[in-house]
Design an enzyme around this catalytic site. Structure first.
Site, PDB file in Angstrom:
ATOM      1  N   LYS A   1     -12.944  -1.440  -5.051  1.00 36.59           N
ATOM      2  CA  LYS A   1     -11.819  -2.206  -5.607  1.00 36.59           C
ATOM      3  C   LYS A   1     -11.651  -1.976  -7.101  1.00 36.59           C
ATOM      4  CE  LYS A   1     -10.933  -5.623  -2.221  1.00 36.59           C
ATOM      5  NZ  LYS A   1     -10.536  -6.962  -1.882  1.00 36.59           N
TER       6      LYS A   1
ATOM      7  N   LYS B   1      -9.777   2.120   5.379  1.00 39.59           N
ATOM      8  CA  LYS B   1      -9.432   0.954   6.193  1.00 39.59           C
ATOM      9  C   LYS B   1      -8.047   0.415   5.855  1.00 39.59           C
ATOM     10  CE  LYS B   1     -10.744  -3.186   3.744  1.00 39.59           C
ATOM     11  NZ  LYS B   1     -10.207  -4.469   4.029  1.00 39.59           N
TER      12      LYS B   1
ATOM     13  N   LYS C   1      -4.669  -4.867   2.639  1.00 35.82           N
ATOM     14  CA  LYS C   1      -3.566  -5.633   2.043  1.00 35.82           C
ATOM     15  C   LYS C   1      -3.100  -5.047   0.730  1.00 35.82           C
ATOM     16  CE  LYS C   1      -5.493 -10.108   3.133  1.00 35.82           C
ATOM     17  NZ  LYS C   1      -6.369 -11.090   2.516  1.00 35.82           N
TER      18      LYS C   1
HETATM   19  P1  ATP Z   1      -8.105  -5.975   1.233  1.00 32.41           P
HETATM   20  O1  ATP Z   1      -7.666  -5.266   2.463  1.00 32.41           O
HETATM   21  O2  ATP Z   1      -7.012  -6.133   0.229  1.00 32.41           O
HETATM   22  O3  ATP Z   1      -9.352  -5.421   0.662  1.00 32.41           O
HETATM   23  P2  ATP Z   1      -9.133  -7.817   3.007  1.00 32.41           P
HETATM   24  O4  ATP Z   1      -8.077  -7.766   4.032  1.00 32.41           O
HETATM   25  O5  ATP Z   1     -10.396  -7.077   3.212  1.00 32.41           O
HETATM   26  O6  ATP Z   1      -8.447  -7.458   1.666  1.00 32.41           O
HETATM   27  P3  ATP Z   1      -9.635 -10.606   3.618  1.00 32.41           P
HETATM   28  O7  ATP Z   1      -8.286 -11.153   3.779  1.00 32.41           O
HETATM   29  O8  ATP Z   1     -10.525 -11.565   2.978  1.00 32.41           O
HETATM   30  O9  ATP Z   1      -9.615  -9.295   2.714  1.00 32.41           O
HETATM   31  O10 ATP Z   1     -10.226 -10.161   5.019  1.00 32.41           O
HETATM   32  C1  ATP Z   1     -10.247 -11.073   6.081  1.00 32.41           C
HETATM   33  C2  ATP Z   1     -11.012 -10.525   7.244  1.00 32.41           C
HETATM   34  O11 ATP Z   1     -10.385  -9.354   7.753  1.00 32.41           O
HETATM   35  C3  ATP Z   1     -12.459 -10.119   6.919  1.00 32.41           C
HETATM   36  O12 ATP Z   1     -13.307 -10.575   7.952  1.00 32.41           O
HETATM   37  C4  ATP Z   1     -12.410  -8.613   6.887  1.00 32.41           C
HETATM   38  O13 ATP Z   1     -13.651  -8.034   7.249  1.00 32.41           O
HETATM   39  C5  ATP Z   1     -11.358  -8.326   7.914  1.00 32.41           C
HETATM   40  N1  ATP Z   1     -10.696  -7.030   7.683  1.00 32.41           N
HETATM   41  C6  ATP Z   1     -10.047  -6.649   6.564  1.00 32.41           C
HETATM   42  N2  ATP Z   1      -9.551  -5.410   6.705  1.00 32.41           N
HETATM   43  C7  ATP Z   1      -9.883  -4.998   7.953  1.00 32.41           C
HETATM   44  C8  ATP Z   1      -9.657  -3.803   8.699  1.00 32.41           C
HETATM   45  N3  ATP Z   1      -8.965  -2.785   8.194  1.00 32.41           N
HETATM   46  N4  ATP Z   1     -10.160  -3.715   9.957  1.00 32.41           N
HETATM   47  C9  ATP Z   1     -10.856  -4.731  10.486  1.00 32.41           C
HETATM   48  N5  ATP Z   1     -11.108  -5.884   9.836  1.00 32.41           N
HETATM   49  C10 ATP Z   1     -10.632  -6.032   8.584  1.00 32.41           C
END
Ligand code: ATP
Ligand code: LTN
Length: 332
Positions: free
Chosen positions: A117, A199, A202
């Site tokens: 990040k 991955k 967001k």
């Molecule tokens: P960013 O993608 O901006 O780094 P984030 O989506 O990881 O943010 P959170 O909203 O806190 O951040 O994530 C919520 C949940 O979604 C967590 O349990 C995380 O592990 C899961 N998650 C996030 N991205 C993925 C993905 N690409 N595939 C599967 N699970 C995910």
């Protein structure tokens, strides 16, 4: 929260932007089935969201929207506790205590998500972004959590929570329960549509993700444009065909059809046919999801958060009280 014999699960999502099908398939969807078996606590982690810049008005909106997403996914506020992190000050208090009494700079220097990040901006990002995993450990440890269901990217953070809990316990006596991580095999790491080796995220461009609030038409467009692999076969092979494997995973988790069945169904067919059907499946899912999502009122959601905080607060304060006692900063 009433005391029960059930084990406790805790998880959270940041109200930091557009929630996507990666968040849903990797985390939220799996929580739904766990609600009956566990005492379940689902948090909207707004103090995590402000580790990077947020627009104040958008943040307020996003907090309510995350709750609506939980409920549209099937999290039932009658069964599970849903609350906002900033409503319970014990989270930031315990984070500070762990900063001082358990976490080391060398622990945080190992965190790969921070490296991803912060990127080139390592020296200019907020201290909060660096310390984010300690706040996450506080979230988990306050509720005597047994299990933390998350996507693959959070594994290292839950491991840190275990390390901090053990270190504190060995220094000050047993206070914290040591949590386990739960990561499902399928969907734990949904990849970006525009880049199959990263991955779905967001913080990426909208072409990278299918948002839970995308219209079926917008989602279909993104699927049509999604990257594919060389060769024509619709086959699950993560090494050699990462893009198609990712699309097969999404298809399978949303339709309930096994990947093996899907491979058979598309034998001899091309990417075009496959993507058209996937778009239909995704579109049907989004339509049903959004109908539920749009049925909730903001005031109803505010009430759910208020009631959730009332249930969660006594548990958090009890743990924090014990911690302070061990440190010698209570009742002196
Ligand atoms: P960013 O993608 O901006 O780094 P984030 O989506 O990881 O943010 P959170 O909203 O806190 O951040 O994530 C919520 C949940 O979604 C967590 O349990 C995380 O592990 C899961 N998650 C996030 N991205 C993925 C993905 N690409 N595939 C599967 N699970 C995910
Ligand atoms: N860092 C997590 C969100 C999060 C979390 C938690 C998940 C904050 N506190 C406690 C599980 C348990 C993320 O998904 N980005």
């Amino acid at each position: 929260m009433a005391k029960s014999d059930k084990k406790t699960i805790f998880s959270g999502v940041q109200p930091s932007g557009t929630i996507h099908i990666g968040n849903y398939l990797g985390a939220i969807k799996n929580w739904v089935g766990l609600q009956d078996k566990y005492d379940s606590i689902f948090c909207v982690v707004d103090y995590h969201a402000i580790t990077v810049k947020q627009e104040p008005e958008e943040l307020g909106r996003n907090i309510l929207d995350v709750v609506k997403i939980y409920m549209a996914s099937g999290i039932n506020p009658e069964k599970s506790v849903i609350f906002r992190q900033s409503d319970i000050s014990a989270h930031t208090e315990l984070a500070w205590i762990l900063n001082c009494a358990a976490a080391r700079v060398s622990d945080l220097n190992k965190m790969t998500q921070f490296k991803d990040k912060a990127g080139q901006e390592k020296e200019n990002v907020s201290v909060g972004l660096y310390d984010y995993p300690v706040l996450m450990a506080a979230d988990i440890l306050l509720y005597n959590t047994d299990l933390v269901p998350v996507g693959e990217d959070q594994k290292q953070h839950v491991e840190l929570a275990r390390t901090l809990a053990r270190r504190f316990n060995s220094r000050y006596g047993e206070v914290f329960k040591i949590p386990e991580v739960e990561i499902r095999k399928e969907g734990a790491r949904i990849m970006g549509l525009d880049e199959a080796n990263k991955k779905m995220s967001k913080s990426a461009s909208p072409a990278n993700y299918i948002a839970l609030t995308d219209t079926p038409e917008a989602a279909a467009k993104k699927i049509t444009r999604a990257v594919t692999d060389s060769g024509k076969e619709i086959k699950y092979d993560k090494e050699n065909k990462p893009a198609i494997s990712n699309l097969l995973t999404i298809y399978s988790l949303l339709s309930g059809e096994e990947i093996k069945e899907l491979e058979k169904k598309y034998q001899g067919k091309g990417y075009g046919d496959f993507k058209k059907d996937l778009s239909r499946t995704v579109g049907e899912f989004l339509t049903t999801f959004q109908k539920k999502y749009n049925s909730f009122e903001d005031d109803e959601v505010r009430e759910i958060l208020k009631e959730g905080a009332e249930k969660a607060r006594p548990v958090a304060e009890e743990t924090l009280g014990r911690v302070k006692e061990r440190l010698g900063i209570k009742n002196s």
